[in-house]
Design an enzyme around this catalytic site. Structure first.
Site, short mmCIF file in Angstrom:
data_model
loop_
_atom_site.label_atom_id
_atom_site.label_comp_id
_atom_site.label_asym_id
_atom_site.label_seq_id
_atom_site.Cartn_x
_atom_site.Cartn_y
_atom_site.Cartn_z
N GLU A 258 -65.85 -32.72 -74.99
CA GLU A 258 -67.03 -33.62 -74.93
C GLU A 258 -67.60 -33.47 -73.53
O GLU A 258 -67.06 -34.02 -72.57
CB GLU A 258 -66.62 -35.07 -75.21
CG GLU A 258 -66.02 -35.30 -76.58
CD GLU A 258 -67.00 -35.07 -77.73
OE1 GLU A 258 -68.23 -35.07 -77.48
OE2 GLU A 258 -66.55 -34.86 -78.86
N CYS A 292 -72.55 -40.03 -70.09
CA CYS A 292 -72.95 -38.72 -70.61
C CYS A 292 -74.24 -38.89 -71.40
O CYS A 292 -75.07 -37.98 -71.44
CB CYS A 292 -71.86 -38.12 -71.47
SG CYS A 292 -71.24 -39.24 -72.71
P1 NAD Z 1 -65.09 -33.42 -64.31
O1 NAD Z 1 -65.37 -32.33 -65.28
O2 NAD Z 1 -65.26 -33.18 -62.87
O3 NAD Z 1 -63.56 -33.93 -64.48
C1 NAD Z 1 -63.05 -34.34 -65.70
C2 NAD Z 1 -61.53 -34.25 -65.72
O4 NAD Z 1 -61.14 -32.88 -65.60
C3 NAD Z 1 -60.84 -34.98 -64.57
O5 NAD Z 1 -59.73 -35.67 -65.09
C4 NAD Z 1 -60.38 -33.84 -63.67
O6 NAD Z 1 -59.24 -34.13 -62.93
C5 NAD Z 1 -60.06 -32.78 -64.68
N1 NAD Z 1 -59.98 -31.40 -64.17
C6 NAD Z 1 -60.36 -30.94 -62.96
N2 NAD Z 1 -60.13 -29.60 -62.88
C7 NAD Z 1 -59.61 -29.23 -64.08
C8 NAD Z 1 -59.20 -27.99 -64.62
N3 NAD Z 1 -59.27 -26.86 -63.94
N4 NAD Z 1 -58.71 -27.98 -65.87
C9 NAD Z 1 -58.63 -29.10 -66.59
N5 NAD Z 1 -59.03 -30.30 -66.14
C10 NAD Z 1 -59.51 -30.37 -64.89
O7 NAD Z 1 -65.98 -34.62 -64.83
P2 NAD Z 1 -66.25 -36.00 -64.10
O8 NAD Z 1 -67.06 -35.74 -62.89
O9 NAD Z 1 -65.01 -36.80 -64.01
O10 NAD Z 1 -67.16 -36.72 -65.22
C11 NAD Z 1 -68.54 -36.54 -65.31
C12 NAD Z 1 -68.92 -35.55 -66.36
O11 NAD Z 1 -68.36 -35.91 -67.63
C13 NAD Z 1 -70.41 -35.51 -66.61
O12 NAD Z 1 -70.84 -34.18 -66.75
C14 NAD Z 1 -70.58 -36.25 -67.92
O13 NAD Z 1 -71.76 -35.93 -68.62
C15 NAD Z 1 -69.37 -35.86 -68.64
N6 NAD Z 1 -69.07 -36.80 -69.71
C16 NAD Z 1 -69.20 -36.40 -71.02
C17 NAD Z 1 -68.99 -37.31 -72.06
C18 NAD Z 1 -69.11 -36.92 -73.51
O14 NAD Z 1 -68.55 -37.60 -74.34
N7 NAD Z 1 -69.80 -35.86 -73.87
C19 NAD Z 1 -68.65 -38.61 -71.75
C20 NAD Z 1 -68.54 -38.98 -70.41
C21 NAD Z 1 -68.75 -38.07 -69.40
#
Ligand code: NAD
Length: 484
Positions: A258, A292
């Protein structure tokens, strides 16, 4: 959780442990969690080793849940009651770690209870199907039945910062409802609610082997969370870059991704402009614009654009922003100073390229004021990429063809909102917008916690979340047939 005192006071600093296999495991290596408004350290969390993450998966894999549907129902309902009873302290915890204002945090705790309610009720519903086999000329007198079984392996769940409780619960509750074991890694920016939620679930009777919580430095442990031999499914909510990394790394694991969004609000010439401006302000500024499905672009018909912008500016100026712990504030901070600086910089770029700043673009630390930009064009970075903050960029359009072309013109395809009463417009939007959801006269983020939710294109692979769809993803369908 215990009610956090004034953020940053030494006595109020929380020190968390990993939750693995029912044990609280201390870690010498720590990560600091800061309250975005003051920048002060409010908690420390474990920086788990790869070995500890492996242990979480192997103990989870060794466990088989024997919970009946009724057991799962009771645990989830009880957890929902506990969260409702402790709503205030959960809300304060959300505000402490994320800088979201208390109004947003209180709303989020209500959503969390809804997720648990729906998952509990869904656990009671038999999800099997029956097919008679004498349907064609070469049929037989048999019946085929379907059965949903939990995964053989473990679910690995990785969540983002923006809804510290709700993002986590949308993965954990469906996993419990389907009798799975799950290892959760919350965002290290907002990890505290995940620990508090796990404790509530254990208190409600969840066998602790079914849910472990690990935190750490993603550059050390992320690959283990994607490739461990015991993982059957990776469920991830977060940004596109990491989502695509996971898609390539978690080979032969089921993947629910997502990802980000760039949702438009489209306002046509017949729209109720007052209503559209109200939706615009709430869709753009709620949760500090960090959803999001926040409204990230406003495509407004030129015949009503002046009036729309005037109303939006008025509503934006009326919004109170500032100290997230002030119960009267409508908007707290964004997640950190780096994020706020990014918004400032893309808005500055847009202004330099000809957009007009009507209000906002003021930053102090992680506080970024609600901002309205008019005369934005589709190629500006502020609307071409996802601006995950309280920015309202207005693009003026001349008609429906242009609205659809611009709406579909980014890499994303999560949700959308259309303001019009014309059925011919509405049917075209529903069929021609390349998105996961179209909400007519509602914000893009509108949904029930039960209903299918998720995007296409760079927003996701089309596998949905929402309690019902997550439960489908988290199970294997087995068929069996009997003579009949
Ligand atoms: P992010 O992608 O920076 O981090 C998300 C998670 O991934 C964190 O727990 C982080 O520690 C982890 N992570 C970091 N490096 C990783 C790796 N190499 N492999 C696996 N996991 C790793 O996102 P964020 O800044 O926490 O959140 C914001 C983003 O999330 C925005 O782009 C937003 O649109 C999106 N989002 C999407 C939805 C949806 O349902 N489509 C909902 C909420 C937020």
């Amino acid at each position: 959780p215990t009610t956090p005192a004034a953020p940053g006071e030494a006595s109020a600093i929380l020190h968390e442990s990993l939750r693995i296999d029912g044990n609280e495991i201390a870690c010498e290596r720590r990560i600091e969690v800061r309250h975005p408004y003051t920048g002060k350290v409010v908690a420390t969390i474990p920086k788990a080793s790869v070995e500890q993450v492996r242990q979480a998966f192997s103990t989870a894999a060794a466990y088989r849940s024997r919970l009946t549907r009724h057991d799962r129902y009771r645990i989830l309902m009880r957890a929902g009651e506990l969260i409702a009873a402790r709503r205030e302290s959960f809300a304060r915890l959300i505000t402490l770690e994320s800088g979201l204002c208390l109004k947003d945090s209180m709303y989020e705790t209500g959503r969390a209870s809804d997720v648990l309610l729906f998952a509990a009720n869904q656990a009671l519903i038999d999800d099997g199907q029956i097919f008679s086999c004498d349907l064609t000329a070469h049929g037989k007198s048999r019946k085929v039945y379907t059965l949903k079984e939990p995964l053989l392996g473990v679910i690995s769940a990785i969540t983002p910062f923006n809804h510290p409780l709700n993002q986590v619960i949308h993965k954990v509750a469906p996993a419990i409802a389907t009798n799975n074991r799950i290892v959760l890694k919350p965002s290290e920016k907002t990890p505290l609610c995940a620990f508090a939620l796990a404790d509530v679930l254990y208190e409600a009777g969840l066998p602790p082997q079914m849910l472990s919580v690990v935190t750490g430095d993603p550059s050390e442990i992320a690959d283990e969370l994607l490739t461990n031999q015991h993982i059957d499914l990776v469920t991830f909510t977060g940004g596109v870059a990491i989502g695509k990394y996971i898609a390539a790394k978690a080979v032969y694991k089921r993947q629910i991704l997502e990802l980000g969004g760039n949702d438009p609000l489209i306002v046509m010439e017949d729209a109720d402009v007052e209503e559209a401006a109200t939706l615009a302000a709430s869709g753009s500024y709620k949760n500090s614009g960090q959803r999001c499905t926040a409204i990230k672009r406003m495509l407004v018909h030129e015949h009503v654009a002046d009036r729309f912008v005037e109303l939006l500016v008025k509503k934006t100026k009326a919004l109170r922003y500032g100290d997230p712990f002030d119960a009267d504030v409508d908007m707290g901070t964004v997640i950190d100073e780096a994020a706020a600086s990014r918004f400032e910089s893309v808005v500055d770029q847009a202004i330099a390229a000809g957009a007009r700043l009507l209000v906002g673009n003021r930053r102090q630390g992680a506080s970024y004021s609600p901002t309205v930009l008019d005369r934005v064009t589709p190629e500006m970075t502020v609307v071409r990429e996802e601006t995950f903050g309280p920015v309202s960029p207005v693009i003026r359009i001349s008609g429906i063809d242009e609205a659809i072309r611009i709406a579909n013109g980014t890499a994303y395809g999560l949700s959308s909102s259309v303001c019009t009463n014309r059925l011919d417009y509405i049917t075209r939007f529903i069929t021609e917008l390349n998105v996961g959801s179209v909400n007519v006269r509602e914000v893009p983020g509108y949904r029930l916690e039960l209903t299918p939710f998720g995007g296409i294109k760079d927003s996701g692979l089309g596998y949905k979340e929402g309690v019902l769809e997550a439960m489908k993803s988290f199970t294997n369908t087995k068929t069996y047939s009997l003579p009949w």
